[in-house]
Design a protein around this motif. Structure first.
Motif, mmCIF file in Angstrom:
data_model
loop_
_atom_site.group_PDB
_atom_site.id
_atom_site.type_symbol
_atom_site.label_atom_id
_atom_site.label_comp_id
_atom_site.label_asym_id
_atom_site.label_seq_id
_atom_site.Cartn_x
_atom_site.Cartn_y
_atom_site.Cartn_z
ATOM 1 N N ILE A 93 93.488 100.987 -11.769
ATOM 2 C CA ILE A 93 92.686 99.751 -11.690
ATOM 3 C C ILE A 93 92.665 99.036 -13.052
ATOM 4 O O ILE A 93 91.701 98.368 -13.380
ATOM 5 C CB ILE A 93 91.241 100.036 -11.218
ATOM 6 C CG1 ILE A 93 90.560 101.073 -12.121
ATOM 7 C CG2 ILE A 93 91.221 100.484 -9.764
ATOM 8 C CD1 ILE A 93 89.072 101.230 -11.821
ATOM 9 N N SER A 94 93.710 99.202 -13.830
ATOM 10 C CA SER A 94 93.745 98.617 -15.178
ATOM 11 C C SER A 94 94.361 97.224 -15.215
ATOM 12 O O SER A 94 94.538 96.652 -16.292
ATOM 13 C CB SER A 94 94.503 99.548 -16.136
ATOM 14 O OG SER A 94 95.829 99.757 -15.684
ATOM 15 N N ALA A 95 94.708 96.667 -14.049
ATOM 16 C CA ALA A 95 95.205 95.289 -14.006
ATOM 17 C C ALA A 95 94.022 94.333 -13.991
ATOM 18 O O ALA A 95 93.078 94.513 -13.207
ATOM 19 C CB ALA A 95 96.069 95.068 -12.778
ATOM 20 N N PRO A 96 94.025 93.290 -14.832
ATOM 21 C CA PRO A 96 92.850 92.403 -14.938
ATOM 22 C C PRO A 96 92.474 91.692 -13.645
ATOM 23 O O PRO A 96 91.290 91.548 -13.333
ATOM 24 C CB PRO A 96 93.276 91.396 -16.014
ATOM 25 C CG PRO A 96 94.325 92.095 -16.804
ATOM 26 C CD PRO A 96 95.053 92.957 -15.829
ATOM 27 N N ASP A 97 93.479 91.230 -12.885
ATOM 28 C CA ASP A 97 93.150 90.354 -11.759
ATOM 29 C C ASP A 97 92.476 91.068 -10.600
ATOM 30 O O ASP A 97 92.057 90.428 -9.633
ATOM 31 C CB ASP A 97 94.401 89.622 -11.272
ATOM 32 C CG ASP A 97 95.505 90.583 -10.825
ATOM 33 O OD1 ASP A 97 95.284 91.820 -10.876
ATOM 34 O OD2 ASP A 97 96.584 90.102 -10.427
ATOM 35 N N GLY A 98 92.339 92.384 -10.658
ATOM 36 C CA GLY A 98 91.666 93.085 -9.582
ATOM 37 C C GLY A 98 90.158 93.171 -9.741
ATOM 38 O O GLY A 98 89.449 93.629 -8.837
ATOM 39 N N TRP A 99 89.662 92.717 -10.880
ATOM 40 C CA TRP A 99 88.226 92.861 -11.180
ATOM 41 C C TRP A 99 87.448 91.600 -10.800
ATOM 42 O O TRP A 99 87.929 90.477 -10.977
ATOM 43 C CB TRP A 99 88.029 93.136 -12.667
ATOM 44 C CG TRP A 99 88.474 94.517 -13.062
ATOM 45 C CD1 TRP A 99 89.746 94.915 -13.401
ATOM 46 C CD2 TRP A 99 87.659 95.689 -13.128
ATOM 47 N NE1 TRP A 99 89.776 96.255 -13.681
ATOM 48 C CE2 TRP A 99 88.506 96.759 -13.530
ATOM 49 C CE3 TRP A 99 86.326 95.950 -12.901
ATOM 50 C CZ2 TRP A 99 88.051 98.059 -13.698
ATOM 51 C CZ3 TRP A 99 85.852 97.239 -13.073
ATOM 52 C CH2 TRP A 99 86.697 98.279 -13.458
ATOM 53 N N PHE A 100 86.222 91.781 -10.305
ATOM 54 C CA PHE A 100 85.347 90.642 -10.016
ATOM 55 C C PHE A 100 83.903 91.017 -10.355
ATOM 56 O O PHE A 100 83.552 92.196 -10.479
ATOM 57 C CB PHE A 100 85.471 90.187 -8.557
ATOM 58 C CG PHE A 100 84.961 91.168 -7.537
ATOM 59 C CD1 PHE A 100 83.655 91.093 -7.045
ATOM 60 C CD2 PHE A 100 85.788 92.174 -7.039
ATOM 61 C CE1 PHE A 100 83.185 91.984 -6.097
ATOM 62 C CE2 PHE A 100 85.325 93.071 -6.088
ATOM 63 C CZ PHE A 100 84.012 92.983 -5.614
ATOM 64 N N ILE A 101 83.067 89.991 -10.518
ATOM 65 C CA ILE A 101 81.660 90.211 -10.834
ATOM 66 C C ILE A 101 80.948 90.717 -9.589
ATOM 67 O O ILE A 101 80.973 90.076 -8.530
ATOM 68 C CB ILE A 101 80.999 88.919 -11.345
ATOM 69 C CG1 ILE A 101 81.547 88.563 -12.739
ATOM 70 C CG2 ILE A 101 79.483 89.079 -11.408
ATOM 71 C CD1 ILE A 101 81.023 87.247 -13.284
ATOM 72 N N LEU A 102 80.344 91.878 -9.713
ATOM 73 C CA LEU A 102 79.550 92.432 -8.624
ATOM 74 C C LEU A 102 78.127 91.875 -8.661
ATOM 75 O O LEU A 102 77.625 91.353 -7.661
ATOM 76 C CB LEU A 102 79.537 93.954 -8.713
ATOM 77 C CG LEU A 102 78.700 94.710 -7.664
ATOM 78 C CD1 LEU A 102 79.206 94.424 -6.262
ATOM 79 C CD2 LEU A 102 78.700 96.207 -7.957
ATOM 80 N N VAL A 103 77.490 91.973 -9.827
ATOM 81 C CA VAL A 103 76.098 91.535 -9.974
ATOM 82 C C VAL A 103 75.865 91.041 -11.395
ATOM 83 O O VAL A 103 76.411 91.607 -12.355
ATOM 84 C CB VAL A 103 75.119 92.696 -9.659
ATOM 85 C CG1 VAL A 103 73.728 92.415 -10.224
ATOM 86 C CG2 VAL A 103 75.010 92.930 -8.167
#
Length: 521
Positions: free
Chosen positions: A469-479
């Motif tokens: 999961i170290s690719a940037p585009d897979g991350w989003f704001i949860l809270v």
């Protein structure tokens, strides 16, 4: 004329001054009816100043303001001194009427120099000549009943009486001020509560208003593609402690019967922040579970955090935070020290507030008082004032886009907007609900663009060994949890606590590898 006296001196007052007041060694005269422009006179005594009478009067006239139109040496009642006349302007704040306003001031010095006698007269221009003549007559009628030490003793008693009255008035004013502040806070709370509960306009209506506020109607369609779907969360009311599984911020967590309150590697309990029932969330990303409870915790200095996921069918046990939790956390912090070799906190040998500490085989600390285990929290700061339920509303968020090539998101530049900050601020204002903290899920927050904080999360994943999961585009704001409100968290100087998750983990309901940071810029 009528005789008006204090224990120290007396004067003969003109009957035209119907209102006569004697208090603590001073005499005040005022003409009836009392208005902003009513003529008035005052006479009082004081101990001599360190400055010369001439210097003292010069400084006082300078401080009072106005134009000095007369200053002369005088002698009244056998005492030498000086008289001044100052022209100014006075406004009646009720009627807004303005008049030329004159201040007459006399300073007389007793024969032994120990006492100064002050007198003032204030009057509007039409009555100046009459009042000035009577002011001089009043000064000539001044009769000293006491002199020397006797006068000083009486004056000291008068000053003590004045100080006591002033202190009493000050105390009363402070009480009134405190009541008014409390009333104002309650009015704001009720106003905000009403705003929080009020229905909001539709997404497109609010977006169109934000575009109009920024004067960018011609770029409306392009801007609609830039903004991001978001879910707004605001405090609605105090949470019922008897109901488990509510979406709320503050208080204590609801945990499954087989789950302990999470602790860090040192054994310290993580501070609870909030919990969200996913069934309450409108328009959640498809990667997130449709139901279940996600609970948020934090550790020392925002360097440790935890998100727990509890399935919807779990039996929940409510936990509370004791009233002395913060004091206990402070005491615990005084009993441990960081060991740079072991890379953990260890006991420093001190006993504080009746607490004792033990260490298990893994080096985790456990605290107790009188043999009873005590929950020792990792941070002495993240404690909420009260638990508040959360209201959810569909919303939008926009990249802030400060002016400049390094801060201007490419999307704005591509549609010819040099400075998009007005637009992003307008979106924030139009989608604001009430005046309390604006928590949110998803979208974008703060002044950094999404790509920048995705890079931060990806870097943390790589450092943690989470290569999948170290690719940037897979991350989003949860809270995003904001400071303030009735819960009253204060994240690093009133900042926002942002939790991010990778889509690959979210789709598996795996919240064990989140990234979090506090944005207080």
């Amino acid at each position: 004329m009528k005789l008006v006296e204090t224990p120290e001196f007396s004067v003969e007052a003109n009957p035209m001054f119907e209102n006569t007041r004697v208090f603590a060694g001073s005499i005040a005269l005022r003409r009836h009816p009392e208005t902003a422009f009513s003529p008035q006179m005052s006479v009082w005594s004081a101990k001599r100043e360190r400055k010369s009478p001439e210097k003292w009067l010069s400084d006082r006239l300078k401080d009072d303001g106005g134009k000095i139109i007369g200053r002369e040496a005088v002698t009244f009642a056998g005492m030498p001194g000086e008289m001044s006349k100052v022209k100014d302007r006075l406004q009646d704040w009720e009627t807004k009427e303005k008049r030329n306003w004159y201040r007459l001031r006399a300073l007389l010095v007793s024969a032994d120099g120990s006492t100064w006698y002050h007198a003032t007269a204030m009057v509007s221009e039409p009555e100046l000549a009459e009042i000035e003549t009577d002011f001089k007559r009043l000064l000539e009628s001044l009769h000293l009943k006491l002199k020397g030490n006797a006068a000083n003793e009486v004056r000291a008693a008068a000053e003590a009486e004045t100080a006591a009255v002033v202190e009493k008035l000050k105390d009363s004013m402070e009480k009134v001020s405190a009541i008014r502040i409390q009333q104002s806070q309650e009015e704001r709370r009720l106003k905000n509560a009403a705003a929080v509960m009020a229905p909001v306009a539709g997404i497109e209506e609010r977006f169109n208003a934000a575009v109009a506020d920024a004067g960018l109607q011609d770029k409306r369609e392009a801007l609609r593609l830039i903004v991001m779907p978001t879910v707004a969360m605001v405090e609605s009311n105090a949470a019922d402690p008897e109901i488990t599984g509510l979406s709320r911020i503050g208080g204590g967590p609801d945990l499954p019967a087989d789950t302990d309150w999470p602790r860090d590697d040192n054994g310290l309990h993580l501070n609870y922040l909030a919990q969200i029932n996913l069934a309450d969330v409108p328009d959640r990303p498809e990667e997130l579970p449709a139901s279940g409870l996600i609970s948020f915790f934090t550790g020392t200095d925002y360097t440790d955090w935890r998100v727990l996921y509890t399935p919807a069918d779990a039996t929940l046990t409510p936990y509370t935070v004791s009233e002395d939790a913060m004091d206990t956390a402070i005491s615990v912090s005084q009993m441990i020290v960081w060991d740079s070799d072991l890379k953990r906190f260890v006991p420093n040998g001190q006993a504080v507030d009746g607490l004792s500490v033990s260490t298990d085989e893994a080096g985790r600390l456990t605290f107790s008082r009188d043999g009873v285990p005590v929950r020792a929290f990792a941070s002495e700061y993240e404690f909420s004032r009260s638990a508040q339920t959360l209201r959810f509303e569909r919303s939008l968020s926009a990249p802030f886009g400060q002016r400049g090539p390094n801060n201007n998101p490419r999307a704005y530049a591509d549609i010819g907007i040099e400075d998009p900050s007005d637009f992003s601020i307008a979106v924030s204002e139009r989608f604001k609900i009430g005046d309390g903290p604006q928590h949110q899920m998803f979208g974008i927050t703060g002044v950094r663009d999404l790509a920048a904080i995705q890079q931060m999360a990806a870097k943390h994943a790589a450092q943690s060994g989470w290569s999948d999961i170290s690719a940037p585009d897979g991350w989003f704001i949860l809270v995003k949890l904001a400071s303030g409100g009735e819960a009253d968290f204060n994240f690093s100087d009133h900042g926002d606590y942002v939790f991010m998750i990778n889509r690959n983990d979210a789709v598996r309901a795996d919240f064990s590898r989140v990234y979090a940071f506090v944005d207080s810029g």
